[in-house]
Scaffold this motif. Structure first.
Motif, PDB file in Angstrom:
ATOM      1  N   GLY A 146       0.819  -1.205   0.000  1.00  0.00           N
ATOM      2  CA  GLY A 146       0.000   0.000   0.000  1.00  0.00           C
ATOM      3  C   GLY A 146       0.853   1.255   0.000  1.00  0.00           C
ATOM      4  N   ASN A 147       0.183   2.398  -0.124  1.00  0.00           N
ATOM      5  CA  ASN A 147       0.876   3.690  -0.183  1.00  0.00           C
ATOM      6  C   ASN A 147       1.107   4.225   1.225  1.00  0.00           C
ATOM      7  N   ALA A 148       2.141   3.733   1.856  1.00  0.00           N
ATOM      8  CA  ALA A 148       2.451   4.148   3.227  1.00  0.00           C
ATOM      9  C   ALA A 148       3.953   4.088   3.452  1.00  0.00           C
ATOM     10  N   TYR A 149       4.376   4.660   4.573  1.00  0.00           N
ATOM     11  CA  TYR A 149       5.798   4.730   4.914  1.00  0.00           C
ATOM     12  C   TYR A 149       5.978   4.425   6.398  1.00  0.00           C
ATOM     13  N   PHE A 150       7.127   3.847   6.730  1.00  0.00           N
ATOM     14  CA  PHE A 150       7.500   3.702   8.124  1.00  0.00           C
ATOM     15  C   PHE A 150       7.902   5.082   8.649  1.00  0.00           C
ATOM     16  N   THR A 151       7.602   5.334   9.903  1.00  0.00           N
ATOM     17  CA  THR A 151       7.969   6.602  10.539  1.00  0.00           C
ATOM     18  C   THR A 151       9.233   6.397  11.373  1.00  0.00           C
ATOM     19  N   VAL A 152      10.212   7.264  11.166  1.00  0.00           N
ATOM     20  CA  VAL A 152      11.507   7.151  11.832  1.00  0.00           C
ATOM     21  C   VAL A 152      11.820   8.459  12.555  1.00  0.00           C
TER      22      VAL A 152
ATOM     23  N   PRO B  63       1.587  17.433   7.079  1.00  0.00           N
ATOM     24  CA  PRO B  63       1.411  16.473   8.171  1.00  0.00           C
ATOM     25  C   PRO B  63       1.139  15.068   7.638  1.00  0.00           C
ATOM     26  N   ALA B  64       1.678  14.078   8.348  1.00  0.00           N
ATOM     27  CA  ALA B  64       1.444  12.678   7.987  1.00  0.00           C
ATOM     28  C   ALA B  64       0.027  12.283   8.392  1.00  0.00           C
ATOM     29  N   LEU B  65      -0.577  11.427   7.584  1.00  0.00           N
ATOM     30  CA  LEU B  65      -1.936  10.958   7.834  1.00  0.00           C
ATOM     31  C   LEU B  65      -1.913   9.469   8.161  1.00  0.00           C
ATOM     32  N   PRO B  66      -2.930   8.961   8.838  1.00  0.00           N
ATOM     33  CA  PRO B  66      -3.007   7.517   9.076  1.00  0.00           C
ATOM     34  C   PRO B  66      -3.063   6.766   7.749  1.00  0.00           C
ATOM     35  N   ALA B  67      -2.381   5.633   7.698  1.00  0.00           N
ATOM     36  CA  ALA B  67      -2.303   4.865   6.454  1.00  0.00           C
ATOM     37  C   ALA B  67      -3.416   3.831   6.409  1.00  0.00           C
ATOM     38  N   ALA B  68      -4.564   4.233   5.946  1.00  0.00           N
ATOM     39  CA  ALA B  68      -5.708   3.322   5.869  1.00  0.00           C
ATOM     40  C   ALA B  68      -5.483   2.283   4.776  1.00  0.00           C
ATOM     41  N   GLY B  69      -5.689   1.032   5.122  1.00  0.00           N
ATOM     42  CA  GLY B  69      -5.592  -0.033   4.136  1.00  0.00           C
ATOM     43  C   GLY B  69      -4.211  -0.604   3.925  1.00  0.00           C
ATOM     44  N   ALA B  70      -3.173   0.029   4.468  1.00  0.00           N
ATOM     45  CA  ALA B  70      -1.816  -0.480   4.306  1.00  0.00           C
ATOM     46  C   ALA B  70      -1.602  -1.706   5.196  1.00  0.00           C
ATOM     47  N   ARG B  71      -0.806  -2.629   4.729  1.00  0.00           N
ATOM     48  CA  ARG B  71      -0.535  -3.862   5.470  1.00  0.00           C
ATOM     49  C   ARG B  71       0.970  -4.104   5.560  1.00  0.00           C
TER      50      ARG B  71
ATOM     51  N   ARG C  59       2.887  -1.086  18.206  1.00  0.00           N
ATOM     52  CA  ARG C  59       2.327  -1.185  16.855  1.00  0.00           C
ATOM     53  C   ARG C  59       3.013  -0.175  15.948  1.00  0.00           C
ATOM     54  N   ILE C  60       3.541  -0.656  14.832  1.00  0.00           N
ATOM     55  CA  ILE C  60       4.251   0.201  13.888  1.00  0.00           C
ATOM     56  C   ILE C  60       3.349   1.341  13.424  1.00  0.00           C
ATOM     57  N   ARG C  61       3.886   2.557  13.452  1.00  0.00           N
ATOM     58  CA  ARG C  61       3.110   3.698  12.960  1.00  0.00           C
ATOM     59  C   ARG C  61       3.393   3.901  11.472  1.00  0.00           C
ATOM     60  N   LEU C  62       2.403   3.610  10.651  1.00  0.00           N
ATOM     61  CA  LEU C  62       2.515   3.811   9.212  1.00  0.00           C
ATOM     62  C   LEU C  62       1.921   5.163   8.852  1.00  0.00           C
TER      63      LEU C  62
END
Length: 245
Positions: A90-96, A184-192, A159-162
């Motif tokens: 999905g269209n998401a990123y790990f937060t570091v 701002p980063a948004l919650p990654a809905a649908g990402a797995r 829980r990993i923040r995507l």
């Protein structure tokens, strides 16, 4: 004739920029989560003196570097078997968390540091929804669910923040395979999250090498054309110098 030299020079600068971007793609063909880039150019029309007996003006087209377009398509997933390796569907990123603030990445090659924190290869903490993720020193049977929840024999560790973004193309590279955003980063809905996998670069090595050859040939052709134009200009100046007053 001077206009021809200027147009040729702008073409050479554009080709050189293209070669730099393609070379960077090739250099990162094995970098996890890397996204290939393409140069973007625009045509600029400039008004110049016509140069003929009728006078007036004409337009000459130049090339200007407009920017870079990042290919956001996902790379292939490689199964590593690493307990802390992760890939995102999905269209998401790990937060570091870095010294410069929050950054984002698709590179899921993580490890545990001496303090039990989940960190990147560079040692930056990977953020969970409640802050840093800390695993027990004797963590065993580490499981990572599709929603990013990490659990061990002692229970849930976090829980990993995507993160997702309204416009991914606004993300800027910040070194170390990280991105930074002004939005701002948004919650990654649908990402797995897939445990034991790593997303590889989406660079196609053969295609990029072919592009390098094409750019090199184009640069040589422009150089030859400029050399011929310069030689013609020299001959013209020499002939005019022989004319007696």
């Amino acid at each position: 004739m001077e206009n021809a030299l200027l147009v040729g020079l702008s073409a050479q600068l554009a080709l050189r920029r293209s070669m730099e971007i393609v070379a960077n793609n090739v250099a990162n063909v094995s970098t996890a989560g890397f996204k290939r880039e393409n140069p973007l150019f625009e045509q600029v029309l400039a008004d110049v003196e016509s140069g003929d007996r009728l006078g007036g003006q004409s337009q000459v087209a130049f090339v200007r570097d407009w920017g870079v377009l990042r290919d956001l398509s996902a790379g292939s997933f490689e199964q590593t078997g690493g307990t802390l390796d992760m890939a995102i569907e999905g269209n998401a990123y790990f937060t570091v968390q870095t010294a410069g603030g929050e950054r984002f990445t698709r590179d899921g090659q993580f490890k545990m540091d001496v303090n039990g924190r989940l960190v990147t290869a560079m040692g930056d903490p990977v953020m969970g929804e409640g802050g840093e993720i800390v695993l027990p020193a004797n963590a065993k049977d580490i499981k990572i669910a599709a929603d990013g929840t990490i659990s061990t024999q002692d229970g849930q560790a976090g829980r990993i923040r995507l993160a997702s973004f309204e416009n991914e193309r606004k993300l800027r590279k910040d070194g170390g395979n990280l991105y930074v955003s002004d939005d701002p980063a948004l919650p990654a809905a649908g990402a797995r999250v897939q445990q034991g996998f790593v997303e590889r670069s989406n660079v196609q090595g053969v295609a990029e090498m072919t592009r390098m050859i094409e750019i090199s040939r184009a640069y040589s052709a422009v150089s030859d054309s400029l050399s011929q134009t310069e030689e013609t200009l020299k001959r013209a100046v020499s002939k005019l110098g022989e004319v007696k007053a």
